[in-house]
Every structure is written in structure tokens, then in C-alpha cells.
Design an enzyme around this catalytic site. Structure first.
Site, short mmCIF file in Angstrom:
data_model
loop_
_atom_site.label_atom_id
_atom_site.label_comp_id
_atom_site.label_asym_id
_atom_site.label_seq_id
_atom_site.Cartn_x
_atom_site.Cartn_y
_atom_site.Cartn_z
N GLU A 169 -6.80 5.09 7.57
CA GLU A 169 -6.54 6.52 7.30
C GLU A 169 -7.78 7.24 6.78
OE1 GLU A 169 -2.86 5.78 5.26
OE2 GLU A 169 -1.95 5.25 7.17
N GLY A 181 2.42 2.32 10.67
CA GLY A 181 3.41 3.39 10.50
C GLY A 181 4.13 3.79 11.77
N LYS A 191 0.07 4.26 -0.32
CA LYS A 191 -0.57 5.48 0.22
C LYS A 191 -0.31 6.64 -0.76
CE LYS A 191 0.10 3.44 4.69
NZ LYS A 191 0.09 3.58 6.12
N ASN A 220 0.87 -1.17 0.00
CA ASN A 220 0.00 0.00 0.00
C ASN A 220 0.90 1.22 0.00
OD1 ASN A 220 -1.75 2.09 0.52
ND2 ASN A 220 -2.19 1.48 2.65
N GLU A 273 -5.59 -4.72 10.63
CA GLU A 273 -4.54 -3.73 10.84
C GLU A 273 -4.81 -2.96 12.14
OE1 GLU A 273 -2.45 -2.51 7.01
OE2 GLU A 273 -4.27 -1.33 7.08
N HIS A 327 -9.65 1.43 4.91
CA HIS A 327 -8.35 1.63 5.56
C HIS A 327 -8.51 2.64 6.70
CE1 HIS A 327 -4.20 2.83 6.22
NE2 HIS A 327 -3.87 1.67 5.71
N SER A 331 3.29 -2.02 10.28
CA SER A 331 4.75 -2.04 10.49
C SER A 331 5.38 -3.38 10.13
CB SER A 331 5.09 -1.64 11.93
OG SER A 331 4.67 -0.32 12.19
P1 PGA Z 1 2.79 0.38 7.58
O1 PGA Z 1 1.34 0.63 6.91
O2 PGA Z 1 3.30 -0.94 7.02
O3 PGA Z 1 3.62 1.54 7.13
O4 PGA Z 1 2.59 0.33 9.04
C1 PGA Z 1 0.42 -0.42 6.77
C2 PGA Z 1 -0.87 0.09 6.15
O5 PGA Z 1 -1.27 1.22 6.42
O6 PGA Z 1 -1.51 -0.62 5.36
#
Ligand code: PGA
Length: 241
Positions: free
Chosen positions: A98, A171, A11, A9, A165, A96, A204
Site C-alpha cells: 500500500e 484484500g 492498516k 496488520n 504478499e 508494504h 486474503s
Molecule cells: P488481507 O491483507 O489479508 O486483507 O488481504 C494482507 C495485508 O495487506 O497484509
């Protein structure tokens, strides 16, 4: 038999030029990747069409990061399911954390997007997970069950991927302990009528952790943010074991 799916992903990262440079470095790493896993890249909308053309014949499946539920109409800024399938997109992220956190995305909207995506032939990757506060309050199970109950009515479980998640792990560099991720994913599976839905872990994920994650019996793949931006790192994750 559940499919293993390794998805990146990106983003809001990478221009078309950056994306092409990434692929030049990344594609050679797929030459010996075992067939038992699907490799997906969910990239920004601006890169979907040019990258789709250059992926022809490669085993990477293209994913979008959003889709609207209407076939067309006065929805400025949105992308319809047919606009994605026309250019070879196979997967789409929905729900997601976000957009849930920053754009007011609701379980109801997640549900509508998933159904519309499937109707057009896309496979939704439906993301869910609890916040740090919810985890600390012992609410993880209730939140997960509620997200499943609200997100899935009318959704075809035969054409769905779920990504667990935990929001506090996204992140932050703070990965969820693998046995705990395995436990929650088992809980999600116990809520589904179809035992074959692939369920990923996300949050992560780094190359050093991938083997341990993929050894867990309930975990069918990963959704990778930061580490999917670096060709060598994502290659190590895709080529686990
Ligand atoms: P990350 O993001 O691996 O940077 O923690 C995962 C995601 O948001 O799908």
C-alpha cells in the site's frame, strides 16, 4: 530452526477504544496457543502506546506500520525507530504494497527503513510481491528477485522477517494457491544467504485456509489484514492445527 510468526496488520482501522475492545475478546483465545509461534499485531501509531501498556505480560508482540530511517529531524509526520522501541514495539512493517502503491515507497527507502529499524533493535517485516499484471506477463520471478536484491543490501538477515504478499491477493478474497505461494517463497529463500529467515505468506488469509497454508514446508507464518480485525477469526488463525 525457523520461527513461525502469525502477524496481524490492522492498516488504518481501529481507534484506541476499538483496539482495547478487540483485545478483551482476543486475549482469552491465547491461553492454549502453542509456544512454537510468535503472535504479532501491527496496529496504528495512535494505539501503540496505550495498547503496549495493556499487553504487559501477554505473549502478543507489538508491531508498528512504518518507521523512518533518521534518528530524528525535520521529517513531519514520521516516526523514528527510538520512538517505537521506547514504548515496547518489537516489529515494524516495511515495504508494504500500500505505501509502495499510494505513497511512492521505493526499494531504496524500504532498505533504509529496514537498516535503521534493526539498528534500534526492531525486527523489520519486509513485504514484497508482484502485481496482477506482472504475474500475467510471467514477470513474477524477476520482480521478486529484484525486490530482494534492492531491499536487502546491508540488512541483517538474522533479525528479519519477509512477507511474500502477491498484490492481487491483498484484500481481494483471491488467495494465492498454496503450492504456488510455497514455490515463490522457496525462490525468495534461495536468494538469501541465511536459510533461517522466516518467510510469511500474506493476501486474503482466512481461518478456513490457515492449516493448509501452514502445512507448506517453505511457509513460516502469515501476515493477515482483514481477518486480523475480527477477534474470533484472528484467534482461529493464530491457533492453527
Ligand atoms: P488481507 O491483507 O489479508 O486483507 O488481504 C494482507 C495485508 O495487506 O497484509
Amino acid at each position: 530452526m525457523r520461527q513461525n510468526i502469525i502477524a496481524g496488520n490492522w492498516k488504518m482501522h481501529k481507534t484506541v477504544r476499538d483496539a482495547s475492545e478487540f483485545l478483551q475478546e482476543f486475549l482469552p483465545h491465547l491461553e492454549h496457543t502453542p509456544e512454537d509461534r510468535e503472535v504479532v499485531l501491527c496496529i496504528p501509531a495512535t494505539s501503540l502506546w496505550p495498547i503496549s501498556k495493556s499487553l504487559h505480560g501477554s505473549r502478543i508482540r507489538l508491531g508498528a506500520q512504518n518507521v523512518h530511517w533518521a534518528e530524528e529531524g525535520a521529517f513531519t509526520g514520521e516516526i523514528s525507530p527510538a520512538m517505537l522501541t521506547e514504548i515496547g514495539v518489537r516489529y515494524v512493517l516495511v515495504g508494504h504494497s500500500e505505501p509502495r502503491q499510494y505513497c511512492g515507497e521505493t526499494d531504496e527507502a524500504v532498505n533504509k527503513r529496514s537498516i535503521a529499524a534493526q539498528k534500534a533493535g526492531l525486527t523489520p517485516i519486509l513485504c514484497l510481491g508482484e502485481t496482477k499484471e506482472q504475474r500475467d506477463n510471467g514477470e513474477t520471478e524477476d520482480i521478486i528477485i529484484s525486490q530482494v536484491e534492492q531491499g536487502l543490501p546491508g540488512v541483517d538477515l538474522a533479525n528479519l522477517v519477509i512477507a511474500y504478499e502477491p498484490i492481487w491477493a491483498i484484500g481481494t478474497g483471491e488467495t494465492c494457491e498454496v503450492h504456488e505461494a510455497n514455490r515463490v517463497i522457496g525462490l525468495i529463500r534461495s536468494q538469501l544467504d541465511n536459510p533461517d529467515v522466516p518467510i510469511q505468506y500474506g493476501g486474503s488469509v482466512k481461518p478456513a485456509l490457515i492449516n493448509e497454508i501452514m502445512e507448506q514446508p517453505e511457509i513460516d507464518g502469515v501476515l493477515v489484514g482483514g481477518a486480523s480485525l475480527v477477534p474470533e477469526d484472528f484467534a482461529k488463525i493464530v491457533n492453527y492445527f
